[in-house]
Design a protein around this motif. Structure first.
Motif, PDB file in Angstrom:
ATOM      1  N   GLU A  61      23.246  43.897  48.697  1.00  0.00           N
ATOM      2  CA  GLU A  61      23.600  42.315  49.000  1.00  0.00           C
ATOM      3  C   GLU A  61      25.400  42.640  49.866  1.00  0.00           C
ATOM      4  OE1 GLU A  61      24.341  40.847  45.492  1.00  0.00           O
ATOM      5  OE2 GLU A  61      22.247  40.366  45.086  1.00  0.00           O
ATOM      6  N   LYS A  62      25.576  41.472  50.696  1.00  0.00           N
ATOM      7  CA  LYS A  62      26.994  41.213  51.140  1.00  0.00           C
ATOM      8  C   LYS A  62      28.052  40.992  49.898  1.00  0.00           C
ATOM      9  CE  LYS A  62      25.585  39.365  55.724  1.00  0.00           C
ATOM     10  NZ  LYS A  62      26.196  37.823  56.778  1.00  0.00           N
ATOM     11  N   PRO A  63      28.609  42.266  50.621  1.00  0.00           N
ATOM     12  CA  PRO A  63      30.470  41.983  49.700  1.00  0.00           C
ATOM     13  C   PRO A  63      30.779  40.012  49.773  1.00  0.00           C
ATOM     14  CG  PRO A  63      30.833  43.806  51.314  1.00  0.00           C
ATOM     15  CD  PRO A  63      29.340  42.448  51.912  1.00  0.00           C
ATOM     16  N   GLN A  64      31.000  39.977  48.193  1.00  0.00           N
ATOM     17  CA  GLN A  64      31.212  38.661  48.259  1.00  0.00           C
ATOM     18  C   GLN A  64      32.940  38.565  48.692  1.00  0.00           C
ATOM     19  OE1 GLN A  64      29.088  35.829  47.350  1.00  0.00           O
ATOM     20  NE2 GLN A  64      27.378  37.675  48.605  1.00  0.00           N
ATOM     21  N   PHE A  65      33.365  37.341  48.615  1.00  0.00           N
ATOM     22  CA  PHE A  65      34.637  37.159  48.189  1.00  0.00           C
ATOM     23  C   PHE A  65      35.498  36.470  47.208  1.00  0.00           C
ATOM     24  CE2 PHE A  65      33.591  34.839  53.105  1.00  0.00           C
ATOM     25  CZ  PHE A  65      34.705  36.053  53.417  1.00  0.00           C
ATOM     26  N   ILE A  66      36.381  37.438  46.854  1.00  0.00           N
ATOM     27  CA  ILE A  66      37.144  37.067  45.518  1.00  0.00           C
ATOM     28  C   ILE A  66      37.860  35.924  45.720  1.00  0.00           C
ATOM     29  CG2 ILE A  66      39.189  37.812  44.231  1.00  0.00           C
ATOM     30  CD1 ILE A  66      38.460  40.731  46.280  1.00  0.00           C
ATOM     31  N   ASP A  67      37.891  35.190  44.911  1.00  0.00           N
ATOM     32  CA  ASP A  67      38.179  33.720  44.022  1.00  0.00           C
ATOM     33  C   ASP A  67      39.359  33.706  43.506  1.00  0.00           C
ATOM     34  OD1 ASP A  67      39.022  31.462  43.274  1.00  0.00           O
ATOM     35  OD2 ASP A  67      36.924  31.056  42.619  1.00  0.00           O
ATOM     36  N   TYR A  68      40.575  34.108  44.023  1.00  0.00           N
ATOM     37  CA  TYR A  68      41.788  34.109  43.397  1.00  0.00           C
ATOM     38  C   TYR A  68      42.090  33.393  42.299  1.00  0.00           C
ATOM     39  CZ  TYR A  68      43.196  38.239  45.850  1.00  0.00           C
ATOM     40  OH  TYR A  68      43.032  39.862  46.007  1.00  0.00           O
ATOM     41  N   SER A  69      41.269  32.225  42.137  1.00  0.00           N
ATOM     42  CA  SER A  69      41.688  30.940  41.444  1.00  0.00           C
ATOM     43  C   SER A  69      41.727  31.444  40.169  1.00  0.00           C
ATOM     44  CB  SER A  69      41.144  29.738  42.146  1.00  0.00           C
ATOM     45  OG  SER A  69      40.239  29.625  41.946  1.00  0.00           O
ATOM     46  N   GLU A  70      40.425  32.276  39.923  1.00  0.00           N
ATOM     47  CA  GLU A  70      40.236  32.816  38.711  1.00  0.00           C
ATOM     48  C   GLU A  70      41.498  33.552  37.728  1.00  0.00           C
ATOM     49  OE1 GLU A  70      38.054  32.371  36.909  1.00  0.00           O
ATOM     50  OE2 GLU A  70      36.253  31.280  38.462  1.00  0.00           O
ATOM     51  N   LEU A  71      42.878  33.871  39.172  1.00  0.00           N
ATOM     52  CA  LEU A  71      43.246  34.837  38.407  1.00  0.00           C
ATOM     53  C   LEU A  71      44.182  33.776  37.410  1.00  0.00           C
ATOM     54  CD1 LEU A  71      44.026  37.825  40.839  1.00  0.00           C
ATOM     55  CD2 LEU A  71      42.382  38.001  38.213  1.00  0.00           C
ATOM     56  N   GLU A  72      44.669  34.284  36.267  1.00  0.00           N
ATOM     57  CA  GLU A  72      46.626  33.300  36.058  1.00  0.00           C
ATOM     58  C   GLU A  72      47.330  34.455  36.071  1.00  0.00           C
ATOM     59  OE1 GLU A  72      46.160  33.652  31.918  1.00  0.00           O
ATOM     60  OE2 GLU A  72      44.258  32.919  32.023  1.00  0.00           O
ATOM     61  N   VAL A  73      48.567  33.961  36.386  1.00  0.00           N
ATOM     62  CA  VAL A  73      49.804  33.975  37.107  1.00  0.00           C
ATOM     63  C   VAL A  73      49.842  35.830  36.133  1.00  0.00           C
ATOM     64  CG1 VAL A  73      51.953  33.986  37.049  1.00  0.00           C
ATOM     65  CG2 VAL A  73      50.929  31.704  37.649  1.00  0.00           C
ATOM     66  N   ARG A  74      49.865  35.059  34.557  1.00  0.00           N
ATOM     67  CA  ARG A  74      50.080  36.876  34.400  1.00  0.00           C
ATOM     68  C   ARG A  74      49.314  37.642  34.883  1.00  0.00           C
ATOM     69  NH1 ARG A  74      46.427  37.962  30.115  1.00  0.00           N
ATOM     70  NH2 ARG A  74      44.610  36.599  30.432  1.00  0.00           N
ATOM     71  N   HIS A  75      48.372  38.144  35.420  1.00  0.00           N
ATOM     72  CA  HIS A  75      47.119  39.138  36.085  1.00  0.00           C
ATOM     73  C   HIS A  75      48.054  39.466  37.145  1.00  0.00           C
ATOM     74  CE1 HIS A  75      43.891  36.726  33.292  1.00  0.00           C
ATOM     75  NE2 HIS A  75      43.922  38.570  33.219  1.00  0.00           N
ATOM     76  N   LEU A  76      48.684  37.615  38.040  1.00  0.00           N
ATOM     77  CA  LEU A  76      49.220  38.653  39.394  1.00  0.00           C
ATOM     78  C   LEU A  76      50.248  39.374  39.047  1.00  0.00           C
ATOM     79  CD1 LEU A  76      47.952  37.267  42.248  1.00  0.00           C
ATOM     80  CD2 LEU A  76      50.096  35.698  42.305  1.00  0.00           C
ATOM     81  N   GLY A  77      51.130  38.614  37.918  1.00  0.00           N
ATOM     82  CA  GLY A  77      52.272  39.620  37.706  1.00  0.00           C
ATOM     83  C   GLY A  77      51.851  41.443  37.254  1.00  0.00           C
ATOM     84  N   SER A  78      50.711  41.543  36.331  1.00  0.00           N
ATOM     85  CA  SER A  78      50.362  42.626  35.824  1.00  0.00           C
ATOM     86  C   SER A  78      50.075  43.770  37.648  1.00  0.00           C
ATOM     87  CB  SER A  78      49.249  42.775  35.251  1.00  0.00           C
ATOM     88  OG  SER A  78      48.384  43.627  34.724  1.00  0.00           O
ATOM     89  N   ILE A  79      49.637  42.886  38.990  1.00  0.00           N
ATOM     90  CA  ILE A  79      49.375  43.605  40.019  1.00  0.00           C
ATOM     91  C   ILE A  79      50.719  44.169  40.663  1.00  0.00           C
ATOM     92  CG2 ILE A  79      48.481  43.460  42.574  1.00  0.00           C
ATOM     93  CD1 ILE A  79      46.214  41.750  40.743  1.00  0.00           C
ATOM     94  N   TYR A  80      51.812  43.247  40.204  1.00  0.00           N
ATOM     95  CA  TYR A  80      53.050  43.167  41.246  1.00  0.00           C
ATOM     96  C   TYR A  80      53.531  44.688  40.657  1.00  0.00           C
ATOM     97  CZ  TYR A  80      53.084  38.925  43.893  1.00  0.00           C
ATOM     98  OH  TYR A  80      52.402  37.863  44.654  1.00  0.00           O
ATOM     99  N   GLU A  81      53.831  44.348  39.411  1.00  0.00           N
ATOM    100  CA  GLU A  81      54.215  44.900  38.103  1.00  0.00           C
ATOM    101  C   GLU A  81      53.856  47.014  38.576  1.00  0.00           C
ATOM    102  OE1 GLU A  81      54.129  44.291  33.718  1.00  0.00           O
ATOM    103  OE2 GLU A  81      55.627  42.802  34.527  1.00  0.00           O
ATOM    104  N   GLY A  82      52.712  47.209  38.283  1.00  0.00           N
ATOM    105  CA  GLY A  82      52.277  48.257  39.014  1.00  0.00           C
ATOM    106  C   GLY A  82      52.402  48.624  39.753  1.00  0.00           C
ATOM    107  N   LEU A  83      52.614  47.365  41.103  1.00  0.00           N
ATOM    108  CA  LEU A  83      53.238  47.927  42.847  1.00  0.00           C
ATOM    109  C   LEU A  83      53.986  48.409  42.607  1.00  0.00           C
ATOM    110  CD1 LEU A  83      51.658  45.037  44.317  1.00  0.00           C
ATOM    111  CD2 LEU A  83      51.290  47.416  44.495  1.00  0.00           C
ATOM    112  N   LEU A  84      55.443  48.363  41.844  1.00  0.00           N
ATOM    113  CA  LEU A  84      56.213  48.512  41.108  1.00  0.00           C
ATOM    114  C   LEU A  84      56.331  50.139  41.525  1.00  0.00           C
ATOM    115  CD1 LEU A  84      58.196  45.304  40.089  1.00  0.00           C
ATOM    116  CD2 LEU A  84      58.326  47.061  42.344  1.00  0.00           C
ATOM    117  N   GLU A  85      55.613  50.157  40.160  1.00  0.00           N
ATOM    118  CA  GLU A  85      55.524  51.569  39.246  1.00  0.00           C
ATOM    119  C   GLU A  85      55.007  52.454  40.174  1.00  0.00           C
ATOM    120  OE1 GLU A  85      53.510  50.565  35.534  1.00  0.00           O
ATOM    121  OE2 GLU A  85      55.010  49.419  34.989  1.00  0.00           O
ATOM    122  N   PHE A  86      54.142  51.923  40.946  1.00  0.00           N
ATOM    123  CA  PHE A  86      52.769  52.877  42.084  1.00  0.00           C
ATOM    124  C   PHE A  86      53.748  54.079  43.175  1.00  0.00           C
ATOM    125  CE2 PHE A  86      50.695  53.334  45.571  1.00  0.00           C
ATOM    126  CZ  PHE A  86      49.325  54.497  45.666  1.00  0.00           C
TER     127      PHE A  86
END
Length: 214
Positions: free
Chosen positions: A189-214
Protein backbone atom coordinates in the motif's frame (compact mmCIF):
# COMPACT_ATOMS: atom_id res chain seq x y z
CA UNK A 1 -27.25 4.64 21.31
CA UNK A 2 -29.00 2.56 23.94
CA UNK A 3 -26.80 1.29 26.73
CA UNK A 4 -27.05 -1.62 29.10
CA UNK A 5 -25.23 -1.88 32.38
CA UNK A 6 -22.49 -4.16 31.01
CA UNK A 7 -21.50 -2.32 27.81
CA UNK A 8 -20.29 1.03 26.54
CA UNK A 9 -22.36 3.19 24.24
CA UNK A 10 -21.43 3.55 20.59
CA UNK A 11 -20.27 7.12 21.20
CA UNK A 12 -18.05 6.02 24.08
CA UNK A 13 -16.39 3.44 21.83
CA UNK A 14 -15.84 6.07 19.11
CA UNK A 15 -14.40 8.55 21.59
CA UNK A 16 -12.11 5.93 23.12
CA UNK A 17 -10.88 4.80 19.70
CA UNK A 18 -10.23 8.37 18.65
CA UNK A 19 -8.32 9.11 21.85
CA UNK A 20 -6.21 5.97 21.47
CA UNK A 21 -5.47 6.78 17.82
CA UNK A 22 -4.36 10.32 18.71
CA UNK A 23 -2.04 9.02 21.43
CA UNK A 24 -0.57 6.39 19.09
CA UNK A 25 -0.12 9.03 16.36
CA UNK A 26 1.63 11.33 18.82
CA UNK A 27 4.02 8.55 19.89
CA UNK A 28 4.67 7.55 16.28
CA UNK A 29 5.46 11.16 15.32
CA UNK A 30 7.77 11.52 18.30
CA UNK A 31 9.75 8.47 17.24
CA UNK A 32 9.97 9.61 13.61
CA UNK A 33 10.92 13.17 14.50
CA UNK A 34 13.75 12.04 16.77
CA UNK A 35 15.01 9.07 14.75
CA UNK A 36 14.73 10.33 11.18
CA UNK A 37 13.24 13.76 10.48
CA UNK A 38 15.40 15.94 12.72
CA UNK A 39 18.59 14.29 11.46
CA UNK A 40 17.51 14.54 7.82
CA UNK A 41 16.83 18.28 8.11
CA UNK A 42 20.09 18.92 9.97
CA UNK A 43 22.07 16.98 7.35
CA UNK A 44 20.42 19.08 4.66
CA UNK A 45 21.56 22.27 6.35
CA UNK A 46 25.09 20.89 6.73
CA UNK A 47 25.26 19.95 3.06
CA UNK A 48 24.03 23.38 1.93
CA UNK A 49 26.48 25.19 4.17
CA UNK A 50 29.40 23.15 2.87
CA UNK A 51 28.48 23.28 -0.80
CA UNK A 52 26.87 26.71 -1.19
CA UNK A 53 28.36 28.73 1.67
CA UNK A 54 31.80 27.08 1.46
CA UNK A 55 31.85 26.29 5.19
CA UNK A 56 34.21 23.32 5.38
CA UNK A 57 34.50 23.04 9.17
CA UNK A 58 31.72 23.61 11.67
CA UNK A 59 32.45 24.94 15.14
CA UNK A 60 30.68 24.13 18.37
CA UNK A 61 28.82 27.43 18.08
CA UNK A 62 27.76 26.87 14.47
CA UNK A 63 26.55 23.35 15.26
CA UNK A 64 24.43 24.84 18.04
CA UNK A 65 22.98 27.29 15.49
CA UNK A 66 22.14 24.39 13.16
CA UNK A 67 20.49 22.52 16.03
CA UNK A 68 18.37 25.53 17.03
CA UNK A 69 17.53 26.33 13.41
CA UNK A 70 16.37 22.76 12.83
CA UNK A 71 14.19 22.92 15.95
CA UNK A 72 12.59 26.16 14.78
CA UNK A 73 11.91 24.70 11.34
CA UNK A 74 10.25 21.64 12.87
CA UNK A 75 8.10 23.80 15.16
CA UNK A 76 6.96 25.82 12.12
CA UNK A 77 6.11 22.73 10.10
CA UNK A 78 4.16 21.09 12.93
CA UNK A 79 2.33 24.37 13.62
CA UNK A 80 1.20 24.74 9.99
CA UNK A 81 0.30 21.06 9.53
CA UNK A 82 -1.91 21.25 12.61
CA UNK A 83 -3.43 24.62 11.63
CA UNK A 84 -4.24 23.51 8.09
CA UNK A 85 -5.79 20.19 9.12
CA UNK A 86 -7.89 22.00 11.73
CA UNK A 87 -8.98 24.64 9.17
CA UNK A 88 -7.32 27.36 11.23
CA UNK A 89 -5.70 28.42 7.97
CA UNK A 90 -7.93 28.73 4.86
CA UNK A 91 -6.61 25.59 3.18
CA UNK A 92 -9.89 24.96 1.32
CA UNK A 93 -9.67 28.32 -0.44
CA UNK A 94 -7.84 28.11 -3.81
CA UNK A 95 -5.87 31.34 -3.29
CA UNK A 96 -4.23 30.14 -0.08
CA UNK A 97 -4.04 26.49 -1.08
CA UNK A 98 -1.69 27.39 -3.95
CA UNK A 99 0.92 28.36 -1.32
CA UNK A 100 -0.11 25.86 1.37
CA UNK A 101 1.82 23.07 2.99
CA UNK A 102 -1.07 20.80 1.96
CA UNK A 103 -0.19 21.43 -1.68
CA UNK A 104 3.54 21.10 -1.07
CA UNK A 105 3.21 17.78 0.75
CA UNK A 106 1.11 16.45 -2.15
CA UNK A 107 3.85 17.47 -4.59
CA UNK A 108 6.52 15.83 -2.44
CA UNK A 109 4.47 12.62 -2.17
CA UNK A 110 4.16 12.44 -5.96
CA UNK A 111 7.90 12.97 -6.40
CA UNK A 112 8.71 10.28 -3.85
CA UNK A 113 6.17 7.78 -5.21
CA UNK A 114 7.57 8.22 -8.73
CA UNK A 115 11.10 7.88 -7.33
CA UNK A 116 12.02 11.13 -9.04
CA UNK A 117 15.68 12.12 -8.92
CA UNK A 118 16.17 15.42 -7.10
CA UNK A 119 19.35 17.44 -7.46
CA UNK A 120 21.13 18.86 -4.44
CA UNK A 121 21.71 22.03 -6.51
CA UNK A 122 18.04 22.94 -6.20
CA UNK A 123 16.26 24.54 -3.23
CA UNK A 124 12.89 24.95 -4.96
CA UNK A 125 10.98 23.22 -2.16
CA UNK A 126 12.67 25.45 0.40
CA UNK A 127 11.66 28.56 -1.56
CA UNK A 128 8.01 27.44 -1.46
CA UNK A 129 8.26 26.87 2.30
CA UNK A 130 9.92 30.23 2.85
CA UNK A 131 7.08 32.00 1.01
CA UNK A 132 4.50 30.19 3.15
CA UNK A 133 6.37 31.15 6.33
CA UNK A 134 6.30 34.82 5.30
CA UNK A 135 2.56 34.63 4.54
CA UNK A 136 1.87 33.21 8.01
CA UNK A 137 4.17 35.80 9.60
CA UNK A 138 2.80 39.03 8.13
CA UNK A 139 -0.55 37.80 6.82
CA UNK A 140 -2.13 38.48 3.44
CA UNK A 141 -5.71 39.77 3.05
CA UNK A 142 -5.82 38.48 -0.53
CA UNK A 143 -5.30 34.96 0.80
CA UNK A 144 -7.56 35.50 3.83
CA UNK A 145 -4.62 34.97 6.19
CA UNK A 146 -4.43 37.29 9.23
CA UNK A 147 -1.15 38.46 10.75
CA UNK A 148 0.36 35.96 13.17
CA UNK A 149 1.44 37.72 16.36
CA UNK A 150 3.90 35.12 17.66
CA UNK A 151 7.67 35.19 17.20
CA UNK A 152 7.95 31.72 15.62
CA UNK A 153 7.69 33.02 12.04
CA UNK A 154 8.90 36.58 12.60
CA UNK A 155 11.51 37.88 10.18
CA UNK A 156 12.47 40.44 12.84
CA UNK A 157 13.13 37.88 15.57
CA UNK A 158 16.94 37.45 15.83
CA UNK A 159 16.39 33.84 16.92
CA UNK A 160 15.18 33.14 13.37
CA UNK A 161 18.21 34.63 11.59
CA UNK A 162 19.62 31.18 10.82
CA UNK A 163 16.67 30.37 8.57
CA UNK A 164 17.23 33.57 6.58
CA UNK A 165 20.70 32.58 5.42
CA UNK A 166 20.55 28.78 5.38
CA UNK A 167 18.50 26.44 3.21
CA UNK A 168 17.90 22.72 2.71
CA UNK A 169 18.37 21.24 -0.79
CA UNK A 170 15.45 19.34 -2.32
CA UNK A 171 16.60 15.72 -1.68
CA UNK A 172 16.87 16.20 2.10
CA UNK A 173 13.79 18.39 2.47
CA UNK A 174 11.59 16.12 0.34
CA UNK A 175 12.44 13.04 2.40
CA UNK A 176 11.93 14.83 5.72
CA UNK A 177 8.59 16.33 4.63
CA UNK A 178 7.36 12.96 3.39
CA UNK A 179 8.15 11.28 6.71
CA UNK A 180 6.50 14.14 8.59
CA UNK A 181 3.30 14.13 6.53
CA UNK A 182 2.73 10.47 5.61
CA UNK A 183 2.58 7.18 7.49
CA UNK A 184 3.77 4.01 5.80
CA UNK A 185 1.00 1.49 5.19
CA UNK A 186 1.20 -2.24 4.54
CA UNK A 187 3.86 -3.58 2.21
CA UNK A 188 1.76 -3.23 -0.96
CA UNK A 189 0.00 0.00 0.00
CA UNK A 190 1.00 3.59 -0.58
CA UNK A 191 1.79 5.67 2.51
CA UNK A 192 -1.23 7.61 3.77
CA UNK A 193 -1.28 11.29 4.72
CA UNK A 194 -1.35 11.91 8.46
CA UNK A 195 -4.42 13.77 9.72
CA UNK A 196 -3.00 16.24 12.21
CA UNK A 197 -6.50 17.30 13.22
CA UNK A 198 -6.68 14.04 15.20
CA UNK A 199 -4.05 15.40 17.56
CA UNK A 200 -4.94 17.51 20.57
CA UNK A 201 -2.87 20.50 21.64
CA UNK A 202 -1.44 18.44 24.50
CA UNK A 203 -0.14 15.87 22.01
CA UNK A 204 1.54 18.60 19.99
CA UNK A 205 2.94 20.01 23.22
CA UNK A 206 4.31 16.60 24.10
CA UNK A 207 6.17 16.47 20.78
CA UNK A 208 7.54 19.98 21.37
CA UNK A 209 8.72 19.04 24.86
CA UNK A 210 10.36 15.93 23.49
CA UNK A 211 12.23 18.01 20.91
CA UNK A 212 13.55 20.31 23.60
CA UNK A 213 14.83 17.30 25.53
CA UNK A 214 16.32 15.73 22.39
Amino acid sequence: FLKDAQSKTFLEHVHESSTNYAAELSDSLKDKVFDRIFRQLARGFLHYRKKELAIQTETGESLKDIYNGTLTLLYRLLFILYAEDRDLLPVTEPAYRHYSLARLKQRVAELRDKKSILTDLSTDLWSDLDTLFRIVDIGDPKLNVPTYNGGLFSQKNPKNDFLKTNKIPDPWLAEALDHLTREAGDENEKPQFIDYSELEVRHLGSIYEGLLEF
